[in-house]
Motif scaffolding. Structure first.
Motif, PDB file in Angstrom:
ATOM      1  N   VAL A 162       6.773   3.118   8.258  1.00 61.32           N
ATOM      2  CA  VAL A 162       5.844   2.823   7.492  1.00 61.32           C
ATOM      3  C   VAL A 162       6.395   2.123   6.228  1.00 61.32           C
ATOM      4  CG1 VAL A 162       3.780   3.645   6.018  1.00 61.32           C
ATOM      5  CG2 VAL A 162       4.296   4.724   8.467  1.00 61.32           C
ATOM      6  N   LEU A 166       5.890  -1.970   5.343  1.00 61.37           N
ATOM      7  CA  LEU A 166       5.296  -2.201   3.979  1.00 61.37           C
ATOM      8  C   LEU A 166       6.252  -2.993   3.188  1.00 61.37           C
ATOM      9  CD1 LEU A 166       2.952   0.743   3.255  1.00 61.37           C
ATOM     10  CD2 LEU A 166       2.172  -1.466   3.922  1.00 61.37           C
ATOM     11  N   VAL A 170       4.802  -6.490   2.282  1.00 63.47           N
ATOM     12  CA  VAL A 170       4.014  -6.860   0.945  1.00 63.47           C
ATOM     13  C   VAL A 170       4.834  -7.816   0.185  1.00 63.47           C
ATOM     14  CG1 VAL A 170       3.520  -5.554  -1.113  1.00 63.47           C
ATOM     15  CG2 VAL A 170       2.999  -4.403   1.053  1.00 63.47           C
ATOM     16  N   VAL A 180      -6.683  -1.620   1.716  1.00 65.68           N
ATOM     17  CA  VAL A 180      -5.703  -1.351   2.804  1.00 65.68           C
ATOM     18  C   VAL A 180      -5.787  -2.036   3.885  1.00 65.68           C
ATOM     19  CG1 VAL A 180      -4.960   0.556   4.181  1.00 65.68           C
ATOM     20  CG2 VAL A 180      -5.519   0.965   1.639  1.00 65.68           C
ATOM     21  N   LEU A 183      -4.224  -5.483   3.330  1.00 63.77           N
ATOM     22  CA  LEU A 183      -2.767  -5.185   3.215  1.00 63.77           C
ATOM     23  C   LEU A 183      -1.987  -5.292   4.684  1.00 63.77           C
ATOM     24  CD1 LEU A 183      -1.814  -2.603   0.540  1.00 63.77           C
ATOM     25  CD2 LEU A 183      -1.051  -5.213   0.608  1.00 63.77           C
ATOM     26  N   TRP A 184      -2.471  -4.206   5.546  1.00 66.61           N
ATOM     27  CA  TRP A 184      -2.059  -3.914   6.853  1.00 66.61           C
ATOM     28  C   TRP A 184      -2.121  -5.174   7.621  1.00 66.61           C
ATOM     29  CZ3 TRP A 184       0.866   0.012   9.044  1.00 66.61           C
ATOM     30  CH2 TRP A 184       1.179   1.084   7.951  1.00 66.61           C
ATOM     31  N   PHE A 215      -4.089   4.397   8.153  1.00 68.53           N
ATOM     32  CA  PHE A 215      -3.398   3.597   7.378  1.00 68.53           C
ATOM     33  C   PHE A 215      -3.580   3.562   5.898  1.00 68.53           C
ATOM     34  CE2 PHE A 215      -3.384  -0.317  10.780  1.00 68.53           C
ATOM     35  CZ  PHE A 215      -2.280   0.390  11.311  1.00 68.53           C
ATOM     36  N   THR A 216      -4.651   4.164   5.539  1.00 68.51           N
ATOM     37  CA  THR A 216      -5.094   4.583   4.050  1.00 68.51           C
ATOM     38  C   THR A 216      -4.313   5.663   3.584  1.00 68.51           C
ATOM     39  OG1 THR A 216      -7.531   3.680   4.325  1.00 68.51           O
ATOM     40  CG2 THR A 216      -6.858   5.213   2.562  1.00 68.51           C
ATOM     41  N   THR A 219      -0.262   4.746   3.340  1.00 76.37           N
ATOM     42  CA  THR A 219      -0.299   3.781   2.146  1.00 76.37           C
ATOM     43  C   THR A 219      -0.144   4.800   1.061  1.00 76.37           C
ATOM     44  OG1 THR A 219      -1.245   1.872   3.414  1.00 76.37           O
ATOM     45  CG2 THR A 219      -0.821   1.760   1.075  1.00 76.37           C
ATOM     46  N   HIS A 223       3.495   5.360  -1.078  1.00 74.12           N
ATOM     47  CA  HIS A 223       3.333   4.638  -2.378  1.00 74.12           C
ATOM     48  C   HIS A 223       4.452   4.800  -3.316  1.00 74.12           C
ATOM     49  CE1 HIS A 223       1.939   3.891  -6.653  1.00 74.12           C
ATOM     50  NE2 HIS A 223       1.884   2.896  -5.810  1.00 74.12           N
ATOM     51  N   LYS A 232      -0.863   1.084  -7.451  1.00 75.72           N
ATOM     52  CA  LYS A 232      -2.282   1.772  -6.843  1.00 75.72           C
ATOM     53  C   LYS A 232      -3.260   1.584  -7.919  1.00 75.72           C
ATOM     54  CE  LYS A 232      -3.586   6.065  -4.472  1.00 75.72           C
ATOM     55  NZ  LYS A 232      -3.214   7.339  -4.032  1.00 75.72           N
ATOM     56  N   TYR A 238      -4.980  -1.774  -4.012  1.00 78.07           N
ATOM     57  CA  TYR A 238      -3.604  -1.813  -4.320  1.00 78.07           C
ATOM     58  C   TYR A 238      -3.345  -3.261  -5.031  1.00 78.07           C
ATOM     59  CZ  TYR A 238      -2.556   2.414  -1.921  1.00 78.07           C
ATOM     60  OH  TYR A 238      -2.745   3.927  -1.426  1.00 78.07           O
TER      61      TYR A 238
END
Length: 323
Positions: A162, A166, A170, A180, A183-184, A215-216, A219, A223, A232, A238
């Motif tokens: 994970v 990211l 990102v 989210v 992002l994903w 995923f939420t 993330t 973070h 955040k 985000y």
């Protein structure tokens, strides 16, 4: 904070808990015959069996589809009586095989990839290419683990996946606000482009939406180790803190991954013709299943799967079927 420094620090307990909660969700008892067959096949070398991929979100019954599994072993030499398979696996993990198990008058089918626990951990933390960390940043199910030590090692590898996913994806995004799902979706698209994958348009968004709850949580839990690239917000969004120079460098790395992925895919295809029975038929089936495009499997293609497989792949790339 760099990825290297993040791997030396303790993983956030919340992230490990989130990964464990997903991995330990109950699965259909129908997987038991496949688990038993793999336990018999790999014996004392077997560390774990992990279920991943589209079968987690598909309504297709076990006897109608092909299950995607990762078989995690402690040592390649123990896993195989054949020395060449151990060498192939150590040279370019994973090895890929096909399994059929008759059960109650039906046939259960699985494609399984064999990798050592050490290589699985390295793929999640250290590999430049996204092959492992892109897959296991997503929810999976731990069907079998030898003991609690192996279980915790796999949880940690998935948590690192994970973070790697990211932290690699990102910075390639434009600065701005993302939820989210966005992002994903963007990060998944980057990983798809880094492999020869036959995926329908919208597949990344579908997966992001199907796994949105997980995923939420992932993330938010990751973070604390990503605060330098993600800020955040109070409304579930985000803010991507990428500047132009950072984004340019990140996109360059993804271009390198795309070329690396082409080479690795060709090498894995070549290796699969030696380890995967009916690999040509499987590849044609998967392309048609994911894209609706039928690829004719000719006798010549069967006799020369590498040469003609490359020809088919190049044709599909030009048509935009493979990315």
């Amino acid at each position: 904070m760099t990825l290297a420094s993040a791997t030396r620090e303790s993983l956030p307990a919340e992230l490990l808990e989130a990964v464990a909660a997903e991995s330990d969700q109950p699965v259909s008892p129908g997987f038991a015959p496949l688990i038993d067959a793999l336990l018999q096949r790999f014996g004392d070398s077997l560390d774990a069996i992990v279920l991943y991929g589209s079968c987690l979100h598909s309504a297709i019954s076990l006897d109608e589809g092909i299950v995607d599994l990762y078989v995690v072993v402690d040592d390649y030499r123990k896993a195989y009586p054949e020395r060449h398979l151990a060498l192939f696996n150590a040279w370019l993990p994973p090895n890929v095989f096909y399994l059929e198990v008759p059960h109650q008058g039906k046939t259960l089918r699985a494609k399984y990839a064999v990798i050592s626990t050490t290589d699985f951990e390295a793929g999640a933390r250290e590999w430049f290419h996204s092959y492992i960390w892109a897959r296991f940043a997503q929810p999976s199910r731990l069907l079998f683990a030898r003991d609690s030590n192996v279980r915790q090692r796999l949880y940690a590898a998935m948590a690192h996946s994970v973070l790697t996913f990211l932290r690699s994806g990102v910075p390639a995004l434009k600065a701005g606000r993302y939820n989210v799902e966005q992002l994903w979706t963007h990060c998944l698209l980057l990983t798809y482009a880094a492999e020869l994958r036959a995926e329908k348009a919208g597949r990344a968004n579908h997966l992001a939406n199907a796994n949105l709850t997980a995923f939420t949580r992932f993330t938010a839990a990751a973070h604390p180790l990503l605060a330098d690239i993600l800020e955040k917000q109070t409304d579930g969004y985000y803010r991507c803190l990428t500047d132009a120079a950072t984004q340019k460098q990140a996109l360059w790395r993804w271009r390198v991954r795309r070329w690396q992925g082409r080479v690795l895919s060709i090498l894995r295809l070549a290796k699969a013709t030696l380890t995967f029975a009916n690999s040509v038929d499987y590849a044609a089936w998967k392309i048609e299943r994911h894209t609706g495009v039928r690829v004719e499997v000719t006798p010549l293609l069967r006799r020369h799967p590498i040469l003609w497989g490359l020809k088919v792949a190049s044709r599909l790339i030009r048509r935009g079927v493979l990315h």
